[in-house]
Design an enzyme around this catalytic site. Structure first.
Site, PDB file in Angstrom:
ATOM      1  N   GLU A 229     114.548   8.148  -7.091  1.00 21.06           N
ATOM      2  CA  GLU A 229     115.702   7.606  -6.359  1.00 21.06           C
ATOM      3  C   GLU A 229     116.401   8.661  -5.508  1.00 21.06           C
ATOM      4  O   GLU A 229     116.919   8.355  -4.434  1.00 21.06           O
ATOM      5  CB  GLU A 229     116.691   6.959  -7.337  1.00 21.06           C
ATOM      6  CG  GLU A 229     116.132   5.794  -8.137  1.00 21.06           C
ATOM      7  CD  GLU A 229     115.553   4.680  -7.270  1.00 21.06           C
ATOM      8  OE1 GLU A 229     115.925   4.571  -6.086  1.00 21.06           O
ATOM      9  OE2 GLU A 229     114.714   3.919  -7.779  1.00 21.06           O
ATOM     10  N   HIS A 232     114.862   8.735  -2.116  1.00 22.05           N
ATOM     11  CA  HIS A 232     115.455   7.788  -1.162  1.00 22.05           C
ATOM     12  C   HIS A 232     116.781   8.319  -0.624  1.00 22.05           C
ATOM     13  O   HIS A 232     117.052   8.245   0.575  1.00 22.05           O
ATOM     14  CB  HIS A 232     115.698   6.434  -1.836  1.00 22.05           C
ATOM     15  CG  HIS A 232     114.442   5.700  -2.183  1.00 22.05           C
ATOM     16  ND1 HIS A 232     113.343   5.655  -1.372  1.00 22.05           N
ATOM     17  CD2 HIS A 232     114.123   4.953  -3.287  1.00 22.05           C
ATOM     18  CE1 HIS A 232     112.398   4.927  -1.942  1.00 22.05           C
ATOM     19  NE2 HIS A 232     112.846   4.490  -3.105  1.00 22.05           N
ATOM     20  N   HIS A 238     109.071   4.607   0.431  1.00 17.81           N
ATOM     21  CA  HIS A 238     107.864   4.493  -0.370  1.00 17.81           C
ATOM     22  C   HIS A 238     106.652   4.787   0.511  1.00 17.81           C
ATOM     23  O   HIS A 238     106.694   4.546   1.722  1.00 17.81           O
ATOM     24  CB  HIS A 238     107.745   3.081  -0.952  1.00 17.81           C
ATOM     25  CG  HIS A 238     108.862   2.725  -1.875  1.00 17.81           C
ATOM     26  ND1 HIS A 238     109.628   1.582  -1.721  1.00 17.81           N
ATOM     27  CD2 HIS A 238     109.359   3.364  -2.958  1.00 17.81           C
ATOM     28  CE1 HIS A 238     110.547   1.528  -2.678  1.00 17.81           C
ATOM     29  NE2 HIS A 238     110.402   2.605  -3.432  1.00 17.81           N
TER      30      HIS A 238
END
Length: 405
Positions: A229, A232, A238
């Site tokens: 996470e 991100h 992804h």
């Protein structure tokens, strides 16, 4: 901004049914959230396209092995529903230090399973030279343990986390990486974060939420939900991009091979799609924690560009270099103790400072400038109970639990 919260829960409502069919994966609803944000904020889709173009350009830049280490100040907000400290989800301090140590090893490519990276990808694997440390001062400039605890009657939905918990507990997102550990209303959700678009940057949504069962070392976790996470949070998508099953769409990273779908569980290498070998062991895929083991040079370029240009105040907040978590061999005895605790390093390292922290996260004693391999800590003046020793030595910081009676 409030309308984003309503759509957020709608996104996760859709995602929950998907993840319920495939248990054991990191249920990251990044794509679903982004698709719905564009209906609320007309500029958001353009923000994503701009970020993708930036990713494509930055990831191709020549990497430097002489990058300076960037240290990110972290605050951990422990959300519980009335449990005593140490009883899940009101997790103990040791889980936090475990998680930071995992992050630092993963982002510095010092993870023990780095040797599991296939030969085909060894030359692409990289040290991000990014480290994570607990903040030393709160937003008001006061010394802090950077661990906060907040009791709520219940955590009934993701909407409640986004609309109530985050705004009430967040520290300045320009200056801190906010991490919330939460008893998720749906256990199939392991964690989530956002890409750093203008809509998200420095808002009450900025940070990451991790299911408490996937934070640190547990029976079902090696702590890599947070590794994923934070990717991100620092600009990584992804590997299959925003659309599964379409080889013409990818993450924009030059050195992560295009792949058609996410991988789950722990597949055997090699796997193939989109005309190349899949890098399913990348931290941004959906494999089990024990099958993830690398970031690439291109991903390093993107994450460091995010810190330098999109989150410049974050890296400027912390100047201390001491709070890097690293364990060394030491003895702490007696434990339990009533009068004196002996701390003995068994290698060449020396003690720098020792801080005694009570179970609420408050520092009750501080000893600095020790510069010895051993120290005798008087404890007879403190109440009985569980405490933590925050021990700074020449290799970094480690936390050890002691019991006083």
């Amino acid at each position: 901004m409030l309308r984003i919260y309503l759509y957020f829960i709608l996104c996760f409502g859709w995602a929950n049914s998907f993840f319920a069919q495939q248990e054991g994966i990191p249920p990251c609803a990044l794509d679903q959230v982004q698709e719905r944000l564009q209906y609320i904020y007309p500029t958001h889709q353009q923000e994503l396209e701009d970020l993708y173009q930036l990713t494509e350009r930055v990831s191709k830049e020549t990497s430097s092995s002489n990058r300076n280490i960037i240290r990110i100040p972290v605050v951990v907000h422990i959300i519980h529903t009335g449990q005593p400290i140490g009883a899940a989800p009101n997790i103990p301090v040791t889980r936090i230090t475990q998680q930071l140590e995992i992050l630092n090893k993963d982002y510095r490519r010092q993870n023990a399973d780095a040797n599991q990276t296939p030969d085909a990808f060894i030359d692409l694997a990289a040290d991000m030279q990014i480290e994570f440390v607990l903040a030393t001062h709160d937003p008001n400039g006061q010394p802090t343990s950077a661990i906060t605890r907040h009791g709520y009657g219940s955590v009934s939905s993701i909407d409640y986390i986004e609309d109530i918990i985050k705004p009430e507990t967040i520290w300045d997102p320009k200056r801190y990486l906010n991490i919330w550990t939460v008893p998720m209303p749906n256990q199939n959700i392991l964690g989530y974060s956002y890409l750093p678009t203008s809509t998200i940057l420095n808002s009450d949504l900025d940070g990451l939420v991790i299911n408490h069962v996937k934070f640190g070392i547990t029976s079902i976790s090696q702590g890599r939900t947070a590794t994923h996470e934070i990717g991100h949070y620092l600009g990584l998508q992804h590997p299959w991009g925003s659309q599964e099953g379409n080889c013409s769409v990818d993450d924009g990273i030059a050195d992560t091979p295009s792949k058609e779908f996410p991988h789950y569980d722990c597949p055997f290498h090699p796997r193939f799609s989109c005309g190349s070998t899949d890098m399913f062991m990348n931290y941004m895929d959906y494999v089990d924690d024990n099958c993830m083991n690398l970031f690439t040079e291109g991903q390093a370029n993107v994450m460091r560009n995010t810190l330098n240009n999109l989150r410049p105040q974050l890296r400027a907040t912390l100047t201390s270099t001491t709070d890097v978590f690293s364990s060394v061999d030491m003895d702490i005895y007696p434990n339990p103790a009533s009068e004196m605790v002996n701390i003995q390093l068994n290698g060449q390292e020396k003690l720098r400072s020792i801080r005694l922290i009570d179970i609420q996260g408050k520092e009750v004693a501080i000893y600095t400038q020790i510069n010895q391999t051993s120290f005798r800590l008087p404890v007879q003046q403190f109440s009985s109970g569980i405490y933590y020793l925050k021990i700074a030595h020449t290799e970094g910081i480690q936390i050890e639990k002691i019991i006083l009676h």
